[in-house]
Design a protein around this motif. Structure first.
Motif, mmCIF file in Angstrom:
data_model
loop_
_atom_site.group_PDB
_atom_site.id
_atom_site.type_symbol
_atom_site.label_atom_id
_atom_site.label_comp_id
_atom_site.label_asym_id
_atom_site.label_seq_id
_atom_site.Cartn_x
_atom_site.Cartn_y
_atom_site.Cartn_z
ATOM 1 N N SER A 76 0.846 -1.195 0.000
ATOM 2 C CA SER A 76 0.000 0.000 0.000
ATOM 3 C C SER A 76 0.880 1.243 0.000
ATOM 4 C CB SER A 76 -0.890 0.041 1.230
ATOM 5 O OG SER A 76 -1.771 -1.049 1.234
ATOM 6 N N VAL A 77 0.494 2.212 -0.811
ATOM 7 C CA VAL A 77 1.204 3.484 -0.851
ATOM 8 C C VAL A 77 0.268 4.539 -0.282
ATOM 9 C CG1 VAL A 77 2.325 5.192 -2.314
ATOM 10 C CG2 VAL A 77 2.494 2.766 -2.889
ATOM 11 N N LEU A 78 0.697 5.171 0.806
ATOM 12 C CA LEU A 78 -0.116 6.177 1.464
ATOM 13 C C LEU A 78 0.676 7.469 1.618
ATOM 14 C CD1 LEU A 78 -1.490 3.925 4.338
ATOM 15 C CD2 LEU A 78 -2.666 4.538 2.228
ATOM 16 N N PRO A 79 0.045 8.607 1.350
ATOM 17 C CA PRO A 79 0.729 9.874 1.635
ATOM 18 C C PRO A 79 0.809 10.046 3.154
ATOM 19 C CG PRO A 79 -1.497 10.264 0.839
ATOM 20 C CD PRO A 79 -1.262 8.793 0.757
ATOM 21 N N VAL A 80 1.988 10.338 3.663
ATOM 22 C CA VAL A 80 2.178 10.328 5.112
ATOM 23 C C VAL A 80 2.130 11.698 5.772
ATOM 24 C CG1 VAL A 80 3.438 8.164 5.206
ATOM 25 C CG2 VAL A 80 4.676 10.281 4.792
ATOM 26 N N ASP A 81 2.324 12.751 5.020
ATOM 27 C CA ASP A 81 2.281 14.071 5.643
ATOM 28 C C ASP A 81 1.724 15.099 4.659
ATOM 29 O OD1 ASP A 81 4.367 14.668 3.881
ATOM 30 O OD2 ASP A 81 5.917 14.420 5.405
ATOM 31 N N SER A 82 1.682 16.341 5.073
ATOM 32 C CA SER A 82 1.098 17.390 4.232
ATOM 33 C C SER A 82 1.971 17.734 3.031
ATOM 34 C CB SER A 82 0.845 18.640 5.069
ATOM 35 O OG SER A 82 2.057 19.104 5.626
ATOM 36 N N ASN A 83 3.241 17.337 3.050
ATOM 37 C CA ASN A 83 4.142 17.610 1.921
ATOM 38 C C ASN A 83 4.016 16.570 0.818
ATOM 39 O OD1 ASN A 83 5.148 19.865 3.237
ATOM 40 N ND2 ASN A 83 6.777 18.699 4.230
ATOM 41 N N ASP A 85 2.138 14.400 -2.046
ATOM 42 C CA ASP A 85 1.053 14.594 -3.005
ATOM 43 C C ASP A 85 0.176 13.335 -3.048
ATOM 44 O OD1 ASP A 85 -0.582 15.298 -5.077
ATOM 45 O OD2 ASP A 85 0.973 15.235 -6.622
ATOM 46 N N PRO A 86 -1.084 13.413 -2.615
ATOM 47 C CA PRO A 86 -1.965 12.240 -2.619
ATOM 48 C C PRO A 86 -2.173 11.659 -4.020
ATOM 49 C CG PRO A 86 -2.944 14.011 -1.344
ATOM 50 C CD PRO A 86 -1.737 14.574 -2.010
ATOM 51 N N GLU A 87 -2.191 12.512 -5.025
ATOM 52 C CA GLU A 87 -2.381 12.034 -6.404
ATOM 53 C C GLU A 87 -1.170 11.211 -6.862
ATOM 54 O OE1 GLU A 87 -4.857 11.301 -9.334
ATOM 55 O OE2 GLU A 87 -5.347 12.535 -7.605
ATOM 56 N N LYS A 88 0.016 11.660 -6.486
ATOM 57 C CA LYS A 88 1.244 10.929 -6.827
ATOM 58 C C LYS A 88 1.261 9.572 -6.111
ATOM 59 C CE LYS A 88 6.212 11.672 -7.111
ATOM 60 N NZ LYS A 88 7.310 12.598 -6.790
ATOM 61 N N ALA A 89 0.833 9.535 -4.847
ATOM 62 C CA ALA A 89 0.768 8.277 -4.100
ATOM 63 C C ALA A 89 -0.214 7.320 -4.764
ATOM 64 C CB ALA A 89 0.369 8.542 -2.654
ATOM 65 N N LYS A 90 -1.327 7.860 -5.253
ATOM 66 C CA LYS A 90 -2.330 7.035 -5.938
ATOM 67 C C LYS A 90 -1.758 6.427 -7.221
ATOM 68 C CE LYS A 90 -7.082 7.373 -7.569
ATOM 69 N NZ LYS A 90 -8.219 8.277 -7.790
ATOM 70 N N ILE A 91 -1.008 7.223 -7.972
ATOM 71 C CA ILE A 91 -0.407 6.736 -9.223
ATOM 72 C C ILE A 91 0.644 5.673 -8.928
ATOM 73 C CG2 ILE A 91 1.068 7.417 -11.158
ATOM 74 C CD1 ILE A 91 -0.422 10.147 -11.075
ATOM 75 N N GLY A 93 0.857 3.809 -6.274
ATOM 76 C CA GLY A 93 0.140 2.621 -5.787
ATOM 77 C C GLY A 93 -0.442 1.807 -6.930
ATOM 78 N N GLY A 94 -0.978 2.474 -7.938
ATOM 79 C CA GLY A 94 -1.514 1.782 -9.109
ATOM 80 C C GLY A 94 -0.426 1.044 -9.877
ATOM 81 N N LEU A 95 0.737 1.677 -10.018
ATOM 82 C CA LEU A 95 1.862 1.021 -10.701
ATOM 83 C C LEU A 95 2.307 -0.231 -9.938
ATOM 84 C CD1 LEU A 95 3.977 4.152 -11.696
ATOM 85 C CD2 LEU A 95 2.784 2.601 -13.256
ATOM 86 N N ILE A 96 2.393 -0.112 -8.622
ATOM 87 C CA ILE A 96 2.812 -1.256 -7.807
ATOM 88 C C ILE A 96 1.790 -2.384 -7.897
ATOM 89 C CG2 ILE A 96 3.197 -2.025 -5.428
ATOM 90 C CD1 ILE A 96 4.546 0.703 -4.935
ATOM 91 N N ARG A 97 0.494 -2.047 -7.835
ATOM 92 C CA ARG A 97 -0.555 -3.081 -7.954
ATOM 93 C C ARG A 97 -0.468 -3.796 -9.291
ATOM 94 N NH1 ARG A 97 -3.340 0.641 -5.281
ATOM 95 N NH2 ARG A 97 -4.364 1.511 -7.117
ATOM 96 N N ASN A 98 -0.179 -3.025 -10.358
ATOM 97 C CA ASN A 98 -0.041 -3.634 -11.675
ATOM 98 C C ASN A 98 1.148 -4.585 -11.722
ATOM 99 O OD1 ASN A 98 1.340 -3.298 -14.633
ATOM 100 N ND2 ASN A 98 -0.903 -3.482 -14.719
ATOM 101 N N ILE A 99 2.260 -4.177 -11.140
ATOM 102 C CA ILE A 99 3.449 -5.041 -11.102
ATOM 103 C C ILE A 99 3.148 -6.301 -10.293
ATOM 104 C CG2 ILE A 99 5.798 -5.239 -10.196
ATOM 105 C CD1 ILE A 99 6.089 -2.206 -10.870
#
Length: 125
Positions: A76-83, A85-91, A93-99
């Protein structure tokens, strides 16, 4: 060349350091999945007396590992702080799930849990 020598030295040290764990792990796996769990010396000492073979360990191992096989386990890829980017974490995470999906990572995850539960060590056998 020094870097290669250092790497080889460290690999040899790691192999020696882990060798006892690996040997015990293989012994445990052989015992868990053995058709006949009696040691030869014990069987010989018993003479003509019967040796009961009722290996229930795989049944209990299945109970431990069943929950992981039913549920999807993965990274699981989760954004951990305010710095972050949640959208980058989502992308990512999607790449890792695909792999994971393309490489059948669930098989490796299931096997790792089985080895940890049966042999007390996540190693190769």
């Amino acid at each position: 060349m020094e870097l290669i020598e250092l790497a080889l030295k460290q690999a040899k040290f790691a192999e020696e350091f882990e060798s006892t764990n690996r040997e015990k792990h293989v012994e445990d796996l052989e015992f868990v999945f053995a058709e006949d769990q009696w040691d030869e010396t014990v069987k010989n000492a018993r003479g003509n007396r019967p040796c009961l073979n009722a290996n229930d360990l795989p049944i209990y191992l299945d109970r431990v590992t069943a929950a992981q096989k039913v549920n999807d386990v993965g990274i699981s890829v989760l954004p951990v702080d305010s710095n972050t980017d949640p959208e980058k974490a989502k992308i990512i995470g999607g790449l890792i799930r695909n792999i994971e999906q393309e490489s059948n990572a669930n098989i490796a995850y299931d096997k790792a849990l089985e080895h940890a539960a049966a042999g007390g060590y996540v190693g190769l056998s």
